[in-house]
Every structure is written in structure tokens, then in C-alpha cells.
Design a protein around this motif. Structure first.
Motif, short mmCIF file in Angstrom:
data_model
loop_
_atom_site.label_atom_id
_atom_site.label_comp_id
_atom_site.label_asym_id
_atom_site.label_seq_id
_atom_site.Cartn_x
_atom_site.Cartn_y
_atom_site.Cartn_z
N ASP B 94 0.85 -1.18 0.00
CA ASP B 94 0.00 0.00 0.00
C ASP B 94 0.89 1.24 0.00
N GLY B 131 -14.95 -3.55 -2.86
CA GLY B 131 -15.72 -3.42 -4.09
C GLY B 131 -16.37 -2.06 -4.28
N SER B 132 -16.14 -1.10 -3.37
CA SER B 132 -16.77 0.21 -3.54
C SER B 132 -16.07 0.96 -4.68
N THR B 133 -16.83 1.80 -5.37
CA THR B 133 -16.24 2.53 -6.49
C THR B 133 -16.41 4.03 -6.29
N ARG B 185 -2.17 -3.07 -16.10
CA ARG B 185 -2.96 -3.75 -15.05
C ARG B 185 -3.11 -2.87 -13.81
N GLN B 188 -5.65 -0.37 -14.60
CA GLN B 188 -6.99 -0.97 -14.63
C GLN B 188 -7.54 -1.14 -13.21
N ARG B 189 -6.64 -1.50 -12.28
CA ARG B 189 -7.11 -1.67 -10.90
C ARG B 189 -7.56 -0.35 -10.29
N ASP B 192 -11.66 2.58 -11.25
CA ASP B 192 -12.88 2.97 -10.53
C ASP B 192 -12.63 3.25 -9.05
N GLU B 193 -11.34 3.35 -8.67
CA GLU B 193 -11.05 3.42 -7.23
C GLU B 193 -10.57 4.79 -6.76
N GLY B 198 -11.09 2.29 0.80
CA GLY B 198 -10.53 0.96 0.93
C GLY B 198 -11.12 0.27 2.15
N ARG B 237 -4.55 2.65 -3.01
CA ARG B 237 -5.57 1.75 -3.55
C ARG B 237 -4.98 0.69 -4.50
N HIS B 241 -1.08 -1.32 -4.92
CA HIS B 241 -0.96 -2.75 -4.63
C HIS B 241 -0.40 -3.50 -5.85
N GLN B 242 -0.88 -3.12 -7.02
CA GLN B 242 -0.44 -3.82 -8.24
C GLN B 242 1.02 -3.50 -8.56
N THR B 245 3.12 -5.56 -6.22
CA THR B 245 3.09 -6.97 -6.65
C THR B 245 4.03 -7.21 -7.83
#
Lengths: 143, 475
Positions: B94, B131-133, B185, B188-189, B192-193, B198, B237, B241-242, B245
Motif C-alpha cells: 500500500d 468493491g466500492s467505487t 494492469r 486498470q485496478r 474505478d477506485e 478501501g 488503492r 498494490h499492483q 506486486t
């Protein structure tokens, strides 16, 4: 091939985060069970109906990195599709993973998700056979 | 923790002398009680950090340190730009998760009169939970502008106030961000965030200033007993994280090629002077900007809610701190100024008085250090010190730190009961997840006051004020 009815999964303790562990007769089954353990961090897998399938592909230089890749690919699908999963068909061949994950779109009222998963880590990462010769696939995930 | 491996330097400072592959000592700032409760893994992880190439002076653990992945959470380590490394594990998933605190100019009585309505309106307005946007969906071009501009971008789009910027680290815009290093990617994550809180330990709290411990600094910070403040804890968000990773894996795979012997794969790192190291820095800085923009947008939404309920109210930013970062900073090493890359993993920057990075209004007293507590207990505001600059490169603790796993917390508490018990004490909890509330139970965390006391006694930061929650929006 393995699906969630074979083998078993569990969570193990980590002070700040949580560990996921899948156990099965085959490596593929252990990977599938580890995925159920991952989804169980978010919600009870019994609440997630296997209505839609998503296909995933992963590739990594060794089994342990492949497990982390597999779990991270699922985290990505959960986050971007806003879906939860509960059943997995995993195929492994020459360091490549091909899988179908079954689940449904997230409904907050019904699934009551507890927490989102940020990523699978290399902490307590192990893919090996246990004393009974069953495959164990585990790591800590960051929540 | 096995106390035999530690040498006391003072009541609040303990050293692990270098042995084996350690290049520098390990240092833990904590009192005996905190140390005895601390996981042995903290020591093991600190020893591992001390083996990394180019580390200078020591590997540090803050009083709230606990078992992380690779670095301990509450870990600080600085590296030489030429032979040092940057570690994706040392920053964490994060990226730039942090806390900001806003003044409201309102009294406790004013807020108590509409406490339920305010709690419901904030919960309705601020997207929180799995899942909140957000309301904002960025085009690829806007995504690039956000990744380069941070909170400054949000202000330019009318989603924040220009006066906020001076009170955010790096003026609200992390230089050196390279959006080209942020993968499709990761984008993309994030699609909508933007403007979402979170889940897990992230929150928005309405708090009351309950105690003042340093009247002079409190006045300079604008803190008075009975004041109502708003604190927001969240990060970068899905995008952060991506990035974490993806770079973790690349750094693990390339470690051998870079001649790095990793005692733990999670310590994955790359030489600062390598292509991969520079690519990570570019991506991580873009994620810092994402976190700064995210907190600015949530602030904007909060201001809208307050404007509805308290017409004419003005929410001014006290300060915004980031916890999971690697930043290039100047520090004195053996009496000489040196450029260093300081990793703070679950640790807060705590610059002392006179530091040029501080805005003029705060330069004389030091940087506000915002310590998030738990929903039932307290949060603290501290101030950076001059001696802290030499103690741990101007760093302090970041929160209470967990003392109990999520699983154990679930076995111990029920979300509904906790919510009712806290409501009886005057704290309104709003969360989409009752299991989430149980996992974040106040009792699952260390005593934040003991952590803050240890940071104060060790000289890392001075205690200024204690804040207690009255509304908590939990993801």
C-alpha cells in the motif's frame, strides 16, 4: 484437474495479516485449495455461487513464485471485475498454470465482504509435500 | 522477544550488534514492556534488512514494530545512492498509505447535536469497503496527469484547495514520478477506485481533541482542547498494490543477476543505480501521487458533507503524512550532509524544527506527526524533533500496531456487539462489514498511548495532543 471438493484449505496466523494454505493430493489441488483460502478472507465461500467462470494463465520460474502469481492473478480479477470466487479448476504443466475460477459479482448485502486483499507475499511462502506426502501450498497475504 | 540478543542503550533504545552478514547494527526504539510483547520476527527481519547492500548507519524499528513481510512494519532503513538498493518489499503494497488531519473550526457541542446525521452523511458520501467505487473515472490521459501531479492535480481539477498543498509532504506532488512505468494492469485496478477509502485498517474519523501535552506546539498546530478534527487514513488503492506486486516479482527474479543475496525473498530489491531500480522509483513515486490525490479527493467529499450540515464551515488541512515510501532526502552522516534513499515501511516521516521541507508556519516547531489509533481508543499528534533527525533519519511510529491476528480477533469479538458497546461510549461506527469491525477491534491493537510514550521518551517525536474518536467510517 482439481476442484474445491477435494483436499482442504485453512488460514494460519500472522500478527498483522493472514496466511493462506491449500492442501491436496496433487499440486494442482493444493493450488486450488489455496485459492479458496484466499477468497475465504473476503467472505464465506459457501455464500458465493459458482455462476460465471473466468480463465486465468500464469507463468513463473518456480513453483513458489507460481503460487504467488496465481493468487495475485485472482486478486486482480476480484478487484477489477468486482467478483468473488468459490470454485477453481487448476491445471499445471511445465511451470505454467491454466485455471478457471467460478464465482459471481460481489453483492455487499449478501456476501458481507470483510476486507479486500492487497497482494500475496513471499512471506512464509512454501510449496512442498508434507509428512503424509500431500502437497501444501501456502503464503501470507497482505490485507 | 528474546531480550538476550538486545543490548540496552537507554530505557527506550536497544541495539543488535552486527554479526554474520549484517553490514550495520539493528536498533529498536521501544520500552521494555513493548519489546517483551514484540514478535521475535521483528528482530529476525531487522537483522535481514541490515544485510542489504549500501545500507547506512543502522536498520531501525519503531516502537509499534511488528512482523511484516521482508521489512518489519515500523521499519526504517537508508541507502547510499551509489552502492545502495531500493526495495519494493521495503515500501510495501500500500504505497504511500498515510494519514491527514483537518481542522473543522467546530466545537464538540456543535457536532454532538447532529452526530447521527453527520455519521450517516459521511458514510453515504465516502465510498468505503470491498468493491466500492468512486465517482471519478479517469481517461488514460487524466490517469497520467494524476500520476504526475498528485494532490496538485486534484486541486487543479477543483477537487481540493490550493492552501492544502503546502501542508502535504513534497507540496502535494512527488517529483520524479514516471507514469510510463505504471503497467496497464495497475491502471486498470485504479480505474474505478479514485476517491475510495478501501478496507481493513483504513478509516475516516471525526475526532475531539481530548488532551494537550505541549501547549506551545499545540497552539502552532491549531489544536485546542475540545476542538473537532477529521482524520483520514488510506493509501494508493489498487494501483499501489499492483505496482508492489509486479515489482516485487521482477526484483526477486533479477536479484541474482544484480549480485544480491536475498536472505528472504520478500526483501526483493534492486540497485538504485540499475535500470530496474530506477523504473521502480518512477512507478512508486507515481503511486505516491495516486495516494496524495486520493486523500485530497476524499477531503473534498468530506468538505461537501460538512458544508451541507454546517453551512460556512471551513475544513483546513493541518498536515498529510505518508507511511510506506522510499524518499530521497538529505541527512547528516558522520557530520557530513549526504543524499540518501530512506525507506519507511509503516513509519512516519518526522522532520524536526528548522527543516527546509516544512512550510513556513510549521518550520519553527517541527512537522506534525499524525499517529492513527483504533476506533475505540485514541489517535495522537506528535511533532518532529531535532534529535530525531539523527536518531532514525527523522522518523517515528505510525500507529498502534496489531497485537492480535485477524483470526484471533474474529474469535474474540462480534462486530455488532462492538458497534453497540462503542455507541454506548459515544463513538458512532459506520461500516459495510460487521466482520470487518470485529477484525479491527480496538483490543486487537497495542496500546497506542504506550507506543507514543516510547516514541516521545526515545526523542523520535514530541507528544502534542491526544484525540478521541466520535465518528468512525470504516472500510
Amino acid at each position: 484437474m482439481a476442484d474445491a471438493s477435494d483436499g482442504h484449505w485453512e488460514h494460519f496466523e500472522h500478527r498483522a495479516d493472514i496466511g493462506v494454505r491449500g492442501v491436496g493430493d496433487t499440486l494442482a489441488e493444493a493450488f486450488a485449495q489455496a485459492a479458496v483460502a484466499l477468497c475465504a478472507i473476503v467472505t464465506d465461500p459457501a455464500r458465493v455461487r459458482p455462476r460465471e467462470a473466468v480463465t486465468l494463465h500464469c507463468e513463473a520460474p518456480d513453483r513458489e513464485l507460481l503460487l504467488v502469481d496465481w493468487l495475485n492473478a485472482l486478486i486482480f480479477e476480484m478487484a477489477t471485475r468486482r467478483m468473488l470466487f468459490s470454485r477453481f479448476d487448476v491445471h499445471l504443466e511445465d511451470g505454467r498454470l491454466r485455471a478457471r475460477a467460478w464465482g459471481e459479482p460481489l453483492e455487499v448485502a449478501r456476501h458481507r465482504p470483510a476486507v479486500e486483499v492487497k497482494g500475496a507475499t513471499y512471506t512464509e511462502l512454501r510449496v512442498c509435500r508434507d509428512a503424509q506426502g500431500r502437497w501444501v501450498a501456502q503464503c501470507v497475504v497482505d490485507v | 522477544m528474546d531480550m538476550n540478543r538486545l543490548q540496552p542503550v537507554s530505557d527506550n533504545e536497544w541495539q543488535i550488534p552486527p554479526t554474520g552478514k549484517m553490514r550495520v547494527p539493528g536498533v529498536i526504539y521501544a520500552d521494555r514492556a513493548l519489546l517483551e510483547e514484540m514478535d521475535d520476527k521483528v528482530l529476525e527481519q531487522l537483522v535481514n534488512v541490515a544485510t542489504l547492500p549500501g545500507i547506512v548507519r543502522a536498520a531501525y524499528a519503531m516502537p509499534d514494530a511488528h512482523w511484516g513481510y521482508g521489512f518489519p512494519i515500523g521499519g526504517v532503513a537508508a541507502f547510499d545512492p551509489e552502492d545502495g538498493v531500493v526495495s519494493a518489499g521495503g515500501v510495501g503494497f500500500d504505497i504511500s498509505c498515510g494519514v491527514r488531519t483537518l481542522h473543522t473550526g467546530l466545537s464538540a457541542a456543535q457536532v454532538r447535536a447532529v452526530q447521527q446525521r453527520l455519521a450517516d452523511a459521511l458514510f453515504h458520501r465516502i465510498p468505503a469497503g470491498v468493491g466500492s467505487t468512486g465517482q471519478l473515472h479517469l481517461s488514460p490521459r487524466e490517469m497520467d496527469a494524476m500520476l504526475s501531479g498528485g494532490a496538485r492535480w486534484a486541486v487543479e481539477r477543483g477537487l481540493g484547495e490550493a492552501a492544502d498543498l503546502a501542508r502535504i509532504e513534497e507540496g502535494g506532488c512527488m517529483p520524479g514520478a514516471d507514469p510510463a512505468q505504471v503497467s496497464a494492469r495497475a491502471r486498470q485496478r485504479q480505474k474505478d477506485e479514485m476517491g475510495t477509502l478501501g478496507s481493513g485498517n483504513h478509516y475516516l474519523e471525526v475526532q475531539r481533541v481530548a488532551e494537550i501535552h505541549d501547549a506551545g506546539i499545540a497552539a502552532a498546530f491549531g489544536l485546542h482542547e475540545g476542538d473537532i478534527k477529521v482524520s483520514i487514513h488510506c493509501g494508493s488503492r489498487g494501483l499501489g498494490h499492483q505496482i508492489g506486486t509486479e515489482f516485487l516479482k521482477r526484483m526477486v527474479v533479477d536479484a541474482a543477476r544484480h549480485g544480491i543475496d536475498l536472505p528472504d525473498r520478500e526483501l526483493a530489491c534492486a540497485p538504485l543505480a540499475s535500470r530496474l531500480g530506477q523504473q521502480y522509483l518512477g512507478a512508486m513515486r507515481a503511486a505516491i501521487n495516486c495516494a496524495l490525490a486520493n486523500r485530497e479527493i476524499i477531503t473534498h467529499l468530506t468538505r461537501e458533507v460538512f458544508a451541507d450540515l454546517f453551512p460556512g464551515s471551513r475544513l483546513e488541512l493541518l498536515y498529510d503524512v505518508s507511511h510506506n515510501t522510499c524518499k530521497e532526502e538529505e541527512h547528516r552522516l558522520d557530520g557530513q550532509p549526504r543524499r540518501l534513499f530512506v525507506h519507511r515501511k509503516g513509519a512516519t516521516r518526522a522532520f524536526g524544527p528548522g527543516h527546509p521541507a516544512l512550510p513556513a508556519a510549521l518550520r519553527e516547531v517541527g512537522q506534525p506527526v499524525l499517529i492513527g489509533g483504533t476506533m475505540g481508543t485514541a489517535s495522537w499528534i506528535l511533532a518532529g524533533t531535532r534529535e530525531g533527525m539523527d536518531k532514525a533519519f527523522g522518523s517515528a511510529c505510525h500507529g498502534a500496531g496489531r497485537r492480535m491476528s485477524r483470526r484471533q480477533a474474529l474469535r474474540t469479538w462480534q462486530g455488532r456487539q462492538l458497534k453497540d458497546a462503542l455507541q454506548a461510549e459515544g463513538v458512532l461506527i459506520r461500516s459495510p462489514s460487521s466482520r470487518g469491525i470485529a477484525e479491527e477491534a480496538p483490543g486487537a491493537y497495542k496500546d497506542v498511548t504506550a507506543v507514543v510514550q516510547a516514541a516521545h521518551a526515545a526523542g523520535l517525536a514530541r507528544r502534542v495532543a491526544k484525540l478521541v474518536p466520535i465518528i468512525c467510517i470504516k472500510g
